[in-house]
Design a protein around this motif. Structure first.
Motif, PDB file in Angstrom:
ATOM      1  N   ASP A  95      74.544   4.278 -91.579  1.00 17.62           N
ATOM      2  CA  ASP A  95      73.726   3.357 -90.940  1.00 17.62           C
ATOM      3  C   ASP A  95      73.460   3.888 -89.573  1.00 17.62           C
ATOM      4  OD1 ASP A  95      76.420   3.724 -89.519  1.00 17.62           O
ATOM      5  OD2 ASP A  95      76.768   1.710 -89.403  1.00 17.62           O
ATOM      6  N   LYS A  96      72.899   5.529 -89.323  1.00 17.92           N
ATOM      7  CA  LYS A  96      72.497   6.067 -88.249  1.00 17.92           C
ATOM      8  C   LYS A  96      71.410   6.725 -88.546  1.00 17.92           C
ATOM      9  CE  LYS A  96      75.889   4.921 -84.939  1.00 17.92           C
ATOM     10  NZ  LYS A  96      76.621   4.065 -86.090  1.00 17.92           N
ATOM     11  N   ILE A  97      70.388   6.844 -87.471  1.00 17.69           N
ATOM     12  CA  ILE A  97      69.143   7.796 -87.785  1.00 17.69           C
ATOM     13  C   ILE A  97      69.407   9.351 -87.797  1.00 17.69           C
ATOM     14  CG2 ILE A  97      66.958   8.534 -86.952  1.00 17.69           C
ATOM     15  CD1 ILE A  97      66.490   5.346 -86.009  1.00 17.69           C
ATOM     16  N   GLU A  98      69.155   9.917 -88.753  1.00 17.51           N
ATOM     17  CA  GLU A  98      69.325  11.352 -88.599  1.00 17.51           C
ATOM     18  C   GLU A  98      68.366  12.030 -88.064  1.00 17.51           C
ATOM     19  OE1 GLU A  98      71.794  13.512 -91.782  1.00 17.51           O
ATOM     20  OE2 GLU A  98      69.640  14.312 -92.114  1.00 17.51           O
ATOM     21  N   ARG A  99      67.005  11.571 -88.405  1.00 20.44           N
ATOM     22  CA  ARG A  99      65.660  12.325 -88.011  1.00 20.44           C
ATOM     23  C   ARG A  99      64.814  11.252 -87.780  1.00 20.44           C
ATOM     24  NH1 ARG A  99      62.626  16.221 -91.973  1.00 20.44           N
ATOM     25  NH2 ARG A  99      61.184  17.294 -90.375  1.00 20.44           N
ATOM     26  N   VAL A 100      63.744  11.550 -86.900  1.00 22.28           N
ATOM     27  CA  VAL A 100      62.333  10.684 -87.003  1.00 22.28           C
ATOM     28  C   VAL A 100      61.249  11.770 -86.779  1.00 22.28           C
ATOM     29  CG1 VAL A 100      60.844   9.253 -85.624  1.00 22.28           C
ATOM     30  CG2 VAL A 100      63.393   8.503 -86.019  1.00 22.28           C
ATOM     31  N   GLY A 124      70.997   9.525 -84.201  1.00 18.01           N
ATOM     32  CA  GLY A 124      72.238   8.929 -83.883  1.00 18.01           C
ATOM     33  C   GLY A 124      72.265   7.345 -83.620  1.00 18.01           C
ATOM     34  N   ALA A 125      70.812   7.032 -83.481  1.00 20.56           N
ATOM     35  CA  ALA A 125      70.658   5.530 -83.229  1.00 20.56           C
ATOM     36  C   ALA A 125      71.077   4.706 -84.411  1.00 20.56           C
ATOM     37  CB  ALA A 125      69.348   5.244 -82.606  1.00 20.56           C
ATOM     38  N   GLY A 126      71.733   3.507 -84.248  1.00 17.77           N
ATOM     39  CA  GLY A 126      71.872   2.502 -85.183  1.00 17.77           C
ATOM     40  C   GLY A 126      71.225   1.007 -84.680  1.00 17.77           C
ATOM     41  N   LEU A 127      71.472   0.073 -85.447  1.00 18.49           N
ATOM     42  CA  LEU A 127      71.144  -1.249 -84.931  1.00 18.49           C
ATOM     43  C   LEU A 127      72.216  -2.177 -84.238  1.00 18.49           C
ATOM     44  CD1 LEU A 127      68.883  -2.887 -87.717  1.00 18.49           C
ATOM     45  CD2 LEU A 127      68.084  -1.855 -85.647  1.00 18.49           C
ATOM     46  N   LYS A 128      71.845  -2.430 -83.080  1.00 18.21           N
ATOM     47  CA  LYS A 128      72.769  -3.509 -82.431  1.00 18.21           C
ATOM     48  C   LYS A 128      72.824  -4.634 -83.177  1.00 18.21           C
ATOM     49  CE  LYS A 128      71.236  -2.776 -78.154  1.00 18.21           C
ATOM     50  NZ  LYS A 128      71.273  -2.966 -76.650  1.00 18.21           N
ATOM     51  N   ASN A 130      71.779  -7.592 -82.046  1.00 13.61           N
ATOM     52  CA  ASN A 130      70.409  -8.163 -81.560  1.00 13.61           C
ATOM     53  C   ASN A 130      69.225  -7.472 -82.053  1.00 13.61           C
ATOM     54  OD1 ASN A 130      70.064  -5.852 -80.007  1.00 13.61           O
ATOM     55  ND2 ASN A 130      69.743  -6.920 -78.141  1.00 13.61           N
ATOM     56  N   ALA A 131      69.208  -6.551 -83.141  1.00 11.23           N
ATOM     57  CA  ALA A 131      68.334  -5.751 -83.923  1.00 11.23           C
ATOM     58  C   ALA A 131      67.454  -4.581 -83.037  1.00 11.23           C
ATOM     59  CB  ALA A 131      67.438  -6.665 -84.440  1.00 11.23           C
ATOM     60  N   ASP A 132      68.040  -4.524 -81.709  1.00 15.01           N
ATOM     61  CA  ASP A 132      67.523  -3.367 -81.058  1.00 15.01           C
ATOM     62  C   ASP A 132      68.170  -1.998 -81.415  1.00 15.01           C
ATOM     63  OD1 ASP A 132      65.732  -4.987 -79.732  1.00 15.01           O
ATOM     64  OD2 ASP A 132      67.206  -5.308 -77.938  1.00 15.01           O
ATOM     65  N   LEU A 133      67.523  -0.781 -80.927  1.00 13.75           N
ATOM     66  CA  LEU A 133      68.146   0.298 -81.221  1.00 13.75           C
ATOM     67  C   LEU A 133      69.342   0.508 -80.527  1.00 13.75           C
ATOM     68  CD1 LEU A 133      65.376   2.913 -81.809  1.00 13.75           C
ATOM     69  CD2 LEU A 133      66.838   1.810 -83.449  1.00 13.75           C
ATOM     70  N   ALA A 134      70.410   1.246 -80.814  1.00 14.61           N
ATOM     71  CA  ALA A 134      71.320   1.139 -79.951  1.00 14.61           C
ATOM     72  C   ALA A 134      71.409   2.414 -78.847  1.00 14.61           C
ATOM     73  CB  ALA A 134      72.871   1.839 -80.805  1.00 14.61           C
ATOM     74  N   ASN A 135      70.561   3.217 -79.169  1.00 16.63           N
ATOM     75  CA  ASN A 135      69.992   4.388 -78.248  1.00 16.63           C
ATOM     76  C   ASN A 135      68.816   3.683 -77.419  1.00 16.63           C
ATOM     77  OD1 ASN A 135      71.933   5.775 -79.843  1.00 16.63           O
ATOM     78  ND2 ASN A 135      70.450   7.708 -79.919  1.00 16.63           N
ATOM     79  N   PRO A 136      69.103   4.212 -76.144  1.00 10.55           N
ATOM     80  CA  PRO A 136      67.568   3.720 -75.277  1.00 10.55           C
ATOM     81  C   PRO A 136      66.682   4.899 -75.459  1.00 10.55           C
ATOM     82  CG  PRO A 136      69.500   4.738 -73.756  1.00 10.55           C
ATOM     83  CD  PRO A 136      70.188   4.693 -75.206  1.00 10.55           C
ATOM     84  N   VAL A 137      65.512   4.123 -75.479  1.00  8.00           N
ATOM     85  CA  VAL A 137      64.187   5.224 -75.820  1.00  8.00           C
ATOM     86  C   VAL A 137      63.567   5.178 -74.667  1.00  8.00           C
ATOM     87  CG1 VAL A 137      62.369   5.913 -77.279  1.00  8.00           C
ATOM     88  CG2 VAL A 137      64.571   5.103 -78.384  1.00  8.00           C
ATOM     89  N   LEU A 158      65.911   1.201 -90.485  1.00  3.73           N
ATOM     90  CA  LEU A 158      67.523   1.024 -90.530  1.00  3.73           C
ATOM     91  C   LEU A 158      67.918  -0.600 -91.128  1.00  3.73           C
ATOM     92  CD1 LEU A 158      68.498   1.835 -86.702  1.00  3.73           C
ATOM     93  CD2 LEU A 158      69.427   2.964 -88.918  1.00  3.73           C
ATOM     94  N   TYR A 159      67.262  -1.330 -90.664  1.00  5.03           N
ATOM     95  CA  TYR A 159      67.360  -2.666 -91.534  1.00  5.03           C
ATOM     96  C   TYR A 159      67.166  -2.497 -93.224  1.00  5.03           C
ATOM     97  CZ  TYR A 159      66.021  -6.962 -93.891  1.00  5.03           C
ATOM     98  OH  TYR A 159      65.866  -7.801 -94.822  1.00  5.03           O
ATOM     99  N   LEU A 160      66.028  -1.957 -93.549  1.00  2.00           N
ATOM    100  CA  LEU A 160      65.913  -1.678 -95.016  1.00  2.00           C
ATOM    101  C   LEU A 160      66.894  -0.987 -95.562  1.00  2.00           C
ATOM    102  CD1 LEU A 160      61.924  -1.158 -94.963  1.00  2.00           C
ATOM    103  CD2 LEU A 160      63.108  -3.125 -95.918  1.00  2.00           C
ATOM    104  N   SER A 161      67.393   0.153 -95.031  1.00  4.80           N
ATOM    105  CA  SER A 161      68.477   1.004 -95.417  1.00  4.80           C
ATOM    106  C   SER A 161      69.891   0.000 -95.677  1.00  4.80           C
ATOM    107  CB  SER A 161      68.566   2.308 -94.412  1.00  4.80           C
ATOM    108  OG  SER A 161      69.810   2.890 -94.941  1.00  4.80           O
TER     109      SER A 161
END
Lengths: 175, 402
Positions: A95-100, A124-128, A130-137, A158-161
């Motif tokens: 449930d975490k982003i590995e690469r963009v 490493g970002a997941g979904l909080k 409230n559907a925001d990214l856990a990592n600040p961008v 992330l949601y679709l995954s």
């Protein structure tokens, strides 16, 4: 002056041509060690409602292809920055982003978003809740809309995954 | 013997009949199986054909959805606008300050046309307060992945607001006075230029374009030396003397953008266009700006200075140096609400210490984004002018872009 002008063009044009930075095939092969399975997911019902919340509009497709191997999935989507679609690849492990990766950029300004100094912020970002990214961008001045497009597509991937993890996806095809 | 043979024959006939019956049954079963197989094959081909038709239908629908998406059309429309209410010491006013339409066209993947047409102050025409202005109309050729060439009428690559000035992208109801008077934003010229990326995060702009033309015969001294009033706006503009602008910027660190720009004007009078006996006034503009954002905090700063040949002092004493700067910290509590403060100063007669021409301004306010591209703004300004004509008050505005 005239010679300088033509030298400048010739030198610059040697670098590379076109708006595509990574091909779809290269993005998939770089994302997986084993050969992944290509699947497709119907974007219907709740998924389009979530798209409207996350992207601000319905995603313009009935289905979406994605690639999967074990708990890892890779998604390729287009999203408009200011005027033109940006082709964005997102690889998710669990449930975490590995690469963009930015596969293609077509806007007149803001192409800096393709560089690792920007895309590495998503790792490493997941979904909080409230559907925001856990990592600040942190954004790029003058590329606000492009930054927003990449952030929103990352959230939607992330949601679709997560959505496909528990549901049957139709149309399996070997990659 | 004969009877035995007859019985044997009868027995064989029975066996033959039984065999024939079994053969018929088998044949019937075989025929049934063959029919079923044939039906199965037929069904499979029907299913395959239906799948193909369904796939084609889905692809057509998806294609229609993509074509319906304006971004996939060759010609696109966009725009922005802003309504302002000013309640200041010098008076109150409500003004639909800018209504702008973008019309762009893609000739090919690497060849695009961009344009921006603006109605300023809502109404234009003889004796009216507003103007209709063509602020951009250029063709950009992306001749390589990292480098572009453009020609036509384009925004000068200077400062923070000159190129990116949609109201939802900056704090404050009105654009800051430093960039308005020193840069002077919004500033466009006709010519050609290059821009692109030298290395990851390192950008450049190089433009050759039409020049400024001072309003040298104006009865107002401040107008005679005003850089802002010297913009010809590419309307039958005097082109005796041109100008060039160069900018280098670094944005290779998340949230950071640093730019340094230089401009050379060969003659601000365009060979004494107004016949006032003053000519050959060259000028250099130096500009430096920083934008930084980390999490909820952001910061902008800009410094700009005109270094003009001393001949301009014949038009207005002290105008050979015009300088301004500002600092703007801000905090965005969530995606909808942000607060800012700005402090800055500018002086259009900076080399004349007796001119009492410095203007200092402090602003504080908020932006509330109803939608990422629709904003409501409020701010309070305190303008401390050296000549005593302070202009304090508050501003309220709304803006949008699409």
């Amino acid at each position: 002056m005239k010679h300088l002008f033509f030298c400048f063009i010739l030198l610059s044009s040697q670098l590379c041509v076109g708006a595509e930075y990574i091909s779809e095939q290269d993005f998939i092969s770089q994302s997986f060690t084993n050969s992944p399975t290509m699947k497709s997911i119907w974007l219907k019902g709740d998924r389009q409602e979530v798209a409207k919340e996350m992207l601000g509009h319905r995603y313009p497709a009935l289905r979406l292809r994605y690639w999967m191997d074990g708990t890892k999935s890779a998604w390729i989507m287009n999203e408009i920055g200011k005027e033109k679609p940006i082709t964005i690849g997102v690889t998710i492990e669990g449930d975490k982003i590995e690469r963009v990766s930015i596969l293609a950029y077509r806007e007149s300004r803001g192409g800096e978003i393709r560089h690792p100094f920007f895309t590495e912020q998503f790792v490493g970002a997941g979904l909080k809740p409230n559907a925001d990214l856990a990592n600040p961008v942190d954004g790029i001045a003058g590329a606000t809309l492009s930054v927003r497009a990449v952030t929103n597509i990352s959230r939607f991937a992330l949601y679709l995954s997560e959505s496909t993890a528990s549901e049957f996806a139709i149309g399996q095809v070997s990659h | 013997m004969v009877q035995m043979q007859s019985q044997k024959i009868e027995q064989l006939e029975n066996q033959l009949t039984e065999s024939q019956n079994r053969l018929a049954e088998a044949q019937q079963r075989l025929n049934t199986a063959t029919d079923a197989h044939a039906i199965s094959i037929e069904n499979q081909s029907v299913i395959a054909a239906t799948r193909q038709e369904l796939e084609a239908t889905i692809e057509s629908v998806e294609l229609a959805m993509q074509e319906d998406n304006t971004a996939n059309r060759n010609t696109t429309l966009g725009g922005y606008g802003e309504l302002h209410y000013n309640n200041l010491d010098k008076g109150s006013a409500i003004d639909f300050h800018r209504y702008v339409l973008f019309l762009n066209h893609q000739f090919a993947d690497n060849l695009n046309f961009y344009s921006e047409l603006e109605v300023e102050h809502s109404i234009a025409g003889e004796g009216k307060v507003g103007e209709v202005e063509l602020e951009q109309a250029f063709v950009q050729w992306d001749y390589s992945q990292s480098h572009n060439f453009k020609f036509g009428l384009f925004l000068i690559p200077l400062g923070i607001l000159n190129e990116t000035h949609e109201p939802d992208t900056f704090y404050g109801v009105e654009r800051n006075t430093v960039e308005k008077n020193i840069i002077p934003a919004t500033w466009w010229e006709g010519g050609f230029g290059f821009n692109g990326e030298l290395a990851p995060g390192w950008g450049y702009d190089l433009a050759f374009h039409s020049g400024l033309n001072l309003d040298a015969d104006n009865t107002s001294a401040s107008k005679r030396s005003s850089i802002r009033s010297a913009r010809q706006k590419v309307g039958k503009a005097n082109a005796e003397n041109f100008a060039a602008t160069a900018r280098v910027s670094f944005s290779g660190y998340p949230g950071l953008r640093v730019s340094a720009a230089f401009q050379r004007q060969s003659d601000l009078t365009q060979d004494d266009d107004d016949d006032v006996g003053v000519s050959g006034i060259g000028a250099n503009l130096y500009e430096f700006d920083v934008q930084f954002q980390r999490n909820m905090f952001a910061f902008r700063a800009l410094y700009a200075k005109w270094d003009i040949d001393s001949g301009i002092n014949q038009l207005n004493e002290g105008a050979d140096e015009q300088v301004g700067w500002y600092l703007e910290p801000s905090v965005k509590l969530n995606p909808k609400l942000g607060f800012f403060a700005r402090y800055g100063s500018y002086d259009l007669l900076a080399s004349n210490s007796a001119s009492a021409s410095e203007k200092k301004q402090f602003d504080i306010g908020l932006n509330y984004w109803i939608h990422p591209r629709v904003v409501v703004k409020m701010d309070y300004q305190q303008q401390d002018n050296e000549n005593g004509t302070d202009n304090d008050g508050f501003n309220i505005g709304m803006g949008y872009s699409f």
